[in-house]
Design an enzyme around this catalytic site. Structure first.
Site, PDB file in Angstrom:
ATOM      1  N   GLU A 289      15.264  45.559   1.456  1.00  0.00           N
ATOM      2  CA  GLU A 289      15.043  46.260   2.722  1.00  0.00           C
ATOM      3  C   GLU A 289      14.857  47.766   2.546  1.00  0.00           C
ATOM      4  OE1 GLU A 289      14.578  44.387   5.381  1.00  0.00           O
ATOM      5  OE2 GLU A 289      15.086  42.617   4.197  1.00  0.00           O
ATOM      6  N   VAL A 290      14.146  48.161   1.511  1.00  0.00           N
ATOM      7  CA  VAL A 290      13.873  49.585   1.302  1.00  0.00           C
ATOM      8  C   VAL A 290      12.430  49.951   1.631  1.00  0.00           C
ATOM      9  CG1 VAL A 290      15.681  49.868  -0.442  1.00  0.00           C
ATOM     10  CG2 VAL A 290      13.352  49.253  -1.163  1.00  0.00           C
TER      11      VAL A 290
ATOM     12  N   LYS B 288       2.841  38.516  -5.484  1.00  0.00           N
ATOM     13  CA  LYS B 288       4.280  38.425  -5.235  1.00  0.00           C
ATOM     14  C   LYS B 288       4.879  37.511  -6.284  1.00  0.00           C
ATOM     15  CE  LYS B 288       8.002  39.145  -2.709  1.00  0.00           C
ATOM     16  NZ  LYS B 288       8.571  40.491  -2.430  1.00  0.00           N
TER      17      LYS B 288
ATOM     18  N   THR C 272      10.868  34.633  -1.321  1.00  0.00           N
ATOM     19  CA  THR C 272      12.002  33.867  -0.809  1.00  0.00           C
ATOM     20  C   THR C 272      12.134  34.084   0.692  1.00  0.00           C
ATOM     21  OG1 THR C 272      13.622  35.649  -1.171  1.00  0.00           O
ATOM     22  CG2 THR C 272      13.226  34.125  -3.005  1.00  0.00           C
TER      23      THR C 272
ATOM     24  N   GLY D 250       7.934  42.756  -6.824  1.00  0.00           N
ATOM     25  CA  GLY D 250       9.116  41.969  -7.124  1.00  0.00           C
ATOM     26  C   GLY D 250       9.852  41.527  -5.879  1.00  0.00           C
TER      27      GLY D 250
ATOM     28  N   GLY E 150      13.428  42.252  -4.187  1.00  0.00           N
ATOM     29  CA  GLY E 150      14.630  43.080  -4.297  1.00  0.00           C
ATOM     30  C   GLY E 150      14.501  44.106  -5.405  1.00  0.00           C
TER      31      GLY E 150
ATOM     32  N   GLY F 299       8.702  52.404  10.196  1.00  0.00           N
ATOM     33  CA  GLY F 299       8.048  51.754  11.310  1.00  0.00           C
ATOM     34  C   GLY F 299       6.544  51.590  11.213  1.00  0.00           C
TER      35      GLY F 299
END
Length: 239
Positions: free
Chosen positions: A12-13, A37, A41, A110, A112, A202
């Site tokens: 979530e970065v 990718k 997941t 990747g 994560g 955003g």
């Protein structure tokens, strides 16, 4: 640079949106682009994954995956729980090389962070970068704690003799706090690599045409953009 590996300091970065921005800027510069990718997941068989999202935002981009698993877990765990074969580093490398033979730029995204496990033997995205002899772009968060995770990732890459191309802040807020403003200067120091962009938070919600037209303004020249770190820092100091 034919292949660029994109990793994050964690989940979530903003890694997928940054990948899309890099792809959009490269397409605007006249290059053919593919995004791969390594392991998707948390999505079902018919649901669009991260590669599809990059293509939606960036435009004329080839989207591909090596494997996908339904639960939003580390790839090794998700594969084990689903009873599916894990993705292997060699599989990712082979797919990336095939795409590189047909495209000017291949972005390998990747899942994560750099050392998230693909399989029970511990293979990860760092192994892919080593085998491909490809540089890595690190997407970092803006706020408190990012210096530690950025430096740890940079140290791991140096230990493996993998080039860290630079760092991009993956979700830059409209009202940054003190830690965030300081991190703009400190991130390239702890990474030992330049700051190559700051993507506003955003922007993944923008219409694709608006995203594509703005992407170059978030990224440095090395990534086919016009963003400048010095000017960005100066603007923060004057705010």
């Amino acid at each position: 640079m034919t292949v660029l590996v994109v990793t994050g300091t964690g989940t979530e970065v903003g890694k997928t949106v940054v990948t899309a921005a890099v792809a959009a800027a490269a397409v605007a510069a006249g290059r053919t682009v593919a995004v791969l990718k390594a392991a998707q997941t948390g999505v079902g068989p018919a649901e669009p994954g991260d590669a599809a999202e990059v293509a939606r935002l960036a435009g004329a981009v080839t989207a591909a995956e090596c494997a996908r698993y339904p639960e939003p877990l580390a790839p090794a765990t998700a594969a084990r729980r689903a009873g599916l074969a894990p993705v292997r580093a060699a599989d990712v490398v082979e797919r990336a090389q095939k795409l590189a033979a047909e495209h000017d730029l291949v972005l390998v995204e990747g899942a994560g962070g750099l050392l998230v496990r693909f399989d029970e033997e511990g293979a990860n995205l760092a192994d892919v970068a080593v085998l491909l002899r490809a540089p890595v772009l690190l997407v970092a968060s803006a706020g408190l704690g990012t210096l530690n995770t950025t430096e740890l990732t940079a140290r791991e890459l140096r230990a493996r003799e993998v080039e860290l191309l630079g760092v991009v802040i993956g979700s830059w807020p409209s009202a940054p706090d003190l830690a965030m403003r300081c991190n703009v200067s400190d991130l390239p120091v702890v990474a030992g690599a330049p700051l190559l962009g700051a993507v506003p938070e955003g922007v993944g919600a923008l219409a694709p045409a608006d995203f594509r037209s703005a992407a170059g303004s978030w990224l440095a020249t090395r990534l086919d953009g016009v963003w400048e770190a010095e000017g960005f820092r100066a603007g923060l100091e004057g705010a």
